[in-house]
Design a protein around this motif. Structure first.
Motif, short mmCIF file in Angstrom:
data_model
loop_
_atom_site.label_atom_id
_atom_site.label_comp_id
_atom_site.label_asym_id
_atom_site.label_seq_id
_atom_site.Cartn_x
_atom_site.Cartn_y
_atom_site.Cartn_z
N ILE A 102 -12.57 -10.38 -0.56
CA ILE A 102 -12.55 -9.07 0.63
C ILE A 102 -11.02 -8.85 0.70
N SER A 103 -10.54 -7.67 0.61
CA SER A 103 -9.36 -7.36 0.91
C SER A 103 -9.30 -5.99 1.57
N VAL A 104 -8.50 -6.12 2.71
CA VAL A 104 -8.35 -5.08 3.87
C VAL A 104 -6.82 -4.84 3.77
N VAL A 105 -6.66 -3.48 3.26
CA VAL A 105 -5.20 -2.98 3.71
C VAL A 105 -4.99 -1.65 4.28
N PRO A 106 -3.99 -1.69 5.21
CA PRO A 106 -4.04 -0.24 6.17
C PRO A 106 -3.56 0.76 5.35
N ILE A 107 -4.45 2.11 5.62
CA ILE A 107 -3.82 3.23 4.80
C ILE A 107 -3.00 3.84 5.62
N LEU A 108 -3.52 4.14 7.04
CA LEU A 108 -2.69 4.51 8.15
C LEU A 108 -2.52 3.68 9.26
N PRO A 109 -1.75 2.72 9.28
CA PRO A 109 -1.69 1.62 10.26
C PRO A 109 -2.13 2.03 11.69
N GLY A 110 -3.23 1.40 12.27
CA GLY A 110 -3.56 1.84 13.47
C GLY A 110 -4.81 2.84 13.43
N GLU A 111 -5.18 3.40 12.42
CA GLU A 111 -5.88 4.65 12.08
C GLU A 111 -6.81 4.28 11.20
N VAL A 112 -6.45 4.50 9.84
CA VAL A 112 -7.47 4.30 8.75
C VAL A 112 -7.22 2.93 8.07
N TYR A 113 -8.20 2.25 7.58
CA TYR A 113 -8.15 1.07 6.50
C TYR A 113 -9.16 1.37 5.61
N ALA A 114 -8.49 0.61 4.38
CA ALA A 114 -9.42 0.53 3.35
C ALA A 114 -9.76 -1.00 2.86
N LEU A 115 -11.01 -1.30 2.54
CA LEU A 115 -11.57 -2.38 2.18
C LEU A 115 -12.23 -2.30 0.84
N GLY A 116 -11.52 -3.42 0.16
CA GLY A 116 -11.98 -3.63 -1.37
C GLY A 116 -12.69 -5.00 -1.50
N SER A 117 -13.99 -4.78 -2.14
CA SER A 117 -14.82 -6.06 -2.40
C SER A 117 -14.65 -6.31 -3.88
N TRP A 118 -14.04 -7.24 -4.16
CA TRP A 118 -14.00 -7.68 -5.54
C TRP A 118 -14.93 -8.72 -6.14
N GLY A 119 -15.49 -8.44 -7.45
CA GLY A 119 -16.56 -9.47 -7.86
C GLY A 119 -15.79 -10.45 -8.59
N ARG A 120 -16.82 -11.03 -9.76
CA ARG A 120 -16.73 -12.35 -10.22
C ARG A 120 -15.43 -12.29 -11.15
N ALA A 121 -15.02 -11.53 -11.89
CA ALA A 121 -14.04 -11.54 -12.47
C ALA A 121 -12.79 -11.99 -11.65
N GLU A 122 -12.45 -11.38 -10.68
CA GLU A 122 -11.22 -11.71 -9.73
C GLU A 122 -11.55 -13.08 -9.11
N LEU A 123 -12.95 -13.30 -8.78
CA LEU A 123 -12.98 -14.61 -8.00
C LEU A 123 -12.80 -15.80 -8.91
N GLN A 124 -13.11 -15.55 -10.27
CA GLN A 124 -12.81 -16.59 -11.44
C GLN A 124 -11.36 -16.86 -11.71
#
Length: 586
Positions: A263-285
């Motif tokens: 799980i990766s959470v990065v701010p798009i607009l700090p304090g307002e909007v954020y993006a969350l990326g859920s990465w699967g098996r390839a990155e986990l490996q």
């Protein structure tokens, strides 16, 4: 079932085995090398651990960067709409516009932005008179809108069915104030949502990623999944508002479907909007690649193991095998006195070659010295045997001369005195004959010599007594010559006195008992000689108080012996006991 003694023996055997193993040179070298390599191993372990952290940090930064790159179009759209809303808010606040002019501005803004679904001024009471629709519009009551009017601040939210467009829209609201800081309302812009990932982007390395954007209230703005709802790609109970006002966040979690994802959470607009990326098996490996982790952490151990193996093999090749071969040859020399040459020693280090040369030289010298010593001992034994042989011959010659003298003497008293002297000389000759015949010149089997003495005296003295009964019990006793000669003289005198002054017992039989015993008590060995003979009742008790008695006392004194005499009506016993003298070479 094992007894306690068996258990103790097993335990002691194990302890001795462990002790023997710990004393081996290979084990000690391995232990010392382990201590020497320990700091290097710890440094390598720390570097490996740091490398793992750096790798994980790099992967985390890469995941954050890729998440941010995937939502870059969404960020640009939001920045554009926020800029538009901010500009409109400044315009609405700076000028007092009529509803017509305000509506015209809103319509021009919508025409210049095709994605805009609505643009307008939301006034208190959730009413919009100025908007791109061109008519008064009342929004449904909203508790969050009321709270924002009470505490005005920009906000971004999502509505799955916009009140004006009835389409899924993202709403951007910006407060506008009059010149006297009175809140006029919120400039509101809504635009249709688009997929976060396009079909050409959701392939290759991004084929197993799920994306989600949310606002500071934890409301989902947009999402994308390869398949199924977004909740299948998120851990249960995840609160989005917990990431507000934080930087990049990275963690591993198990989703509701039981799948482990990054799980990766990065701010798009700090304090307002954020993006969350859920990465699967390839990155986990990639982040948990077992081979990389294991190889990285095992590197210090492998380094230690290779170092130990190289050291042990080198030690065995250069030292131990040569020392083992040299030790085997030393043991062979110690056992068989054989100096064996070895071809293995040729490639040994110079230090071991020096030791080998020293050993071979020492062994040769020892063999020569032992040969010389054996020759010297043999010559000494030959000389001593010759001396004893000559002394024995001389004593026998003296005995023969005395015998010739006896034939020429007519006096019975003189004959008896010469015979006694001849017996004493014969006794001494027997001692030297025994020394000559014994393989060892330092010890004499006195029990054998005593048997000979009894036979000699019996052959001469028993002629006057018939019959004679002899009780001979002799332990195997070995004495030194210094004790043998005095004891032989005591025996000769005692046996002579027994035949001279003894006599038949009440049954008419002359009995003679000779016992030789050796006993050990308290670490001390004693030898005891007992000579007992029968006597006639009318024989005087003072018959044995002449020269023989004085000789017995003198020789007993030389032995430092305990001399005892016991006389009854029909028995006379002489007992002599002394301490055995061990052989102590000078």
């Amino acid at each position: 079932m094992q007894t306690p003694n068996t258990d103790n023996a097993v335990s002691q055997g194990r302890e001795s085995g462990v002790k023997a193993l710990s004393q081996k040179l290979v084990v000690r070298i391995a232990f010392l090398l382990s201590l020497a390599l320990l700091p290097i191993g710890l440094v390598a372990m720390g570097q490996s651990w740091r490398a793992l952290h750096i790798t994980n940090d790099n992967l985390e930064a890469s995941i954050h960067a890729r998440t941010a790159a995937l939502v870059a179009p969404e960020r640009q759209a939001l920045f554009s709409k926020i800029g538009t809303a901010s500009a409109l808010a400044d315009t609405m606040g700076a000028a007092e516009l009529s509803i017509t002019d305000c509506t015209a501005i809103m319509q021009r803004v919508q025409e210049s932005n095709p994605r805009l679904a609505f643009a307008g001024l939301l006034e208190p009471g959730s009413v919009s008179n100025c908007n791109s629709i061109g008519r008064r519009f009342e929004f449904l009551p909203d508790a969050r809108s009321d709270a924002l009017f009470a505490n005005p601040e920009p906000y971004i939210t999502f509505n799955p069915q916009g009140s004006a467009s009835e389409l899924p829209v993202i709403i951007v609201a910006y407060p506008t104030f009059s010149s006297d800081d009175v809140l006029k309302g919120f400039v509101t812009i809504s635009f249709e949502t688009e997929p976060l990932l396009q079909s050409d982007t959701a392939t290759g390395p991004n084929r197993d990623v799920a994306l989600l954007t949310f606002n500071k209230f934890g409301d989902t703005l947009s999402s994308f999944t390869p398949d199924g709802p977004i909740t299948d790609y998120l851990p249960s109970g995840l609160a989005f508002d917990g990431f507000v006002n934080q930087g990049d966040t990275f963690f591993t979690a198990t989703t509701q479907t039981g799948e482990t994802r990054l799980i990766s959470v990065v701010p798009i607009l700090p304090g307002e909007v954020y993006a969350l990326g859920s990465w699967g098996r390839a990155e986990l490996q990639r982040t948990s690649a077992p081979w990389f982790t294991i190889s990285t952490l095992l590197f210090p151990f492998l380094m230690w193991l290779v170092g130990i193996i190289v050291a042990v093999v080198s030690l065995n090749r250069l030292v131990l095998r040569h020392i083992s071969d040299l030790g085997r040859r030393m043991r062979r020399f110690a056992t068989y006195r054989d100096v064996e040459t070895s071809e293995k020693i040729d490639d040994a280090p110079s230090e071991i070659l020096t030791i080998n040369e020293t050993f071979e030289g020492m062994a040769d010298q020892l063999l020569r010295d032992e040969a010389d010593l054996e020759n010297a001992v043999f010559e000494r034994e030959v000389l001593l045997k010759e001396v004893h042989h000559r002394v024995k011959n001389n004593l026998q010659l003296i005995s023969s001369i005395i015998n010739m003298q006896v034939r020429q003497v007519a006096s019975p008293e003189a004959v008896a005195a010469l015979r006694q002297f001849q017996d004493r000389v014969t006794s001494l000759a027997s001692v030297h004959r025994a020394l000559y015949q014994e393989p060892s010149l330092t010890h004499i089997r006195f029990d054998v010599l005593l048997g000979d003495l009894v036979s000699q005296v019996n052959a001469v003295g028993s002629a006057q007594y018939r019959p004679v009964e002899i009780d001979l019990v002799l332990d195997p006793v070995t004495l030194l010559p210094d004790q043998t000669s005095p004891l032989a003289m005591v025996t000769t005198e005692a046996l002579s006195n027994a035949f001279k002054y003894g006599g038949p017992g009440p049954d008419g039989v002359f009995r003679l008992k000779v016992h030789l015993k050796e006993t050990t008590e308290g670490g001390t060995t004693h030898v005891r000689l007992v000579i007992e003979n029968s006597v006639e009742a009318e024989t005087s008790a003072d018959s044995g108080s002449g020269l023989g008695k004085r000789l017995i006392l003198a020789f007993a004194s030389q032995l430092d012996a305990d001399l005892q005499e016991t006389e009854t009506d029909d028995r006379y016993m002489l007992s002599i006991s002394f301490e055995y003298q061990p052989f102590t070479p000078d």
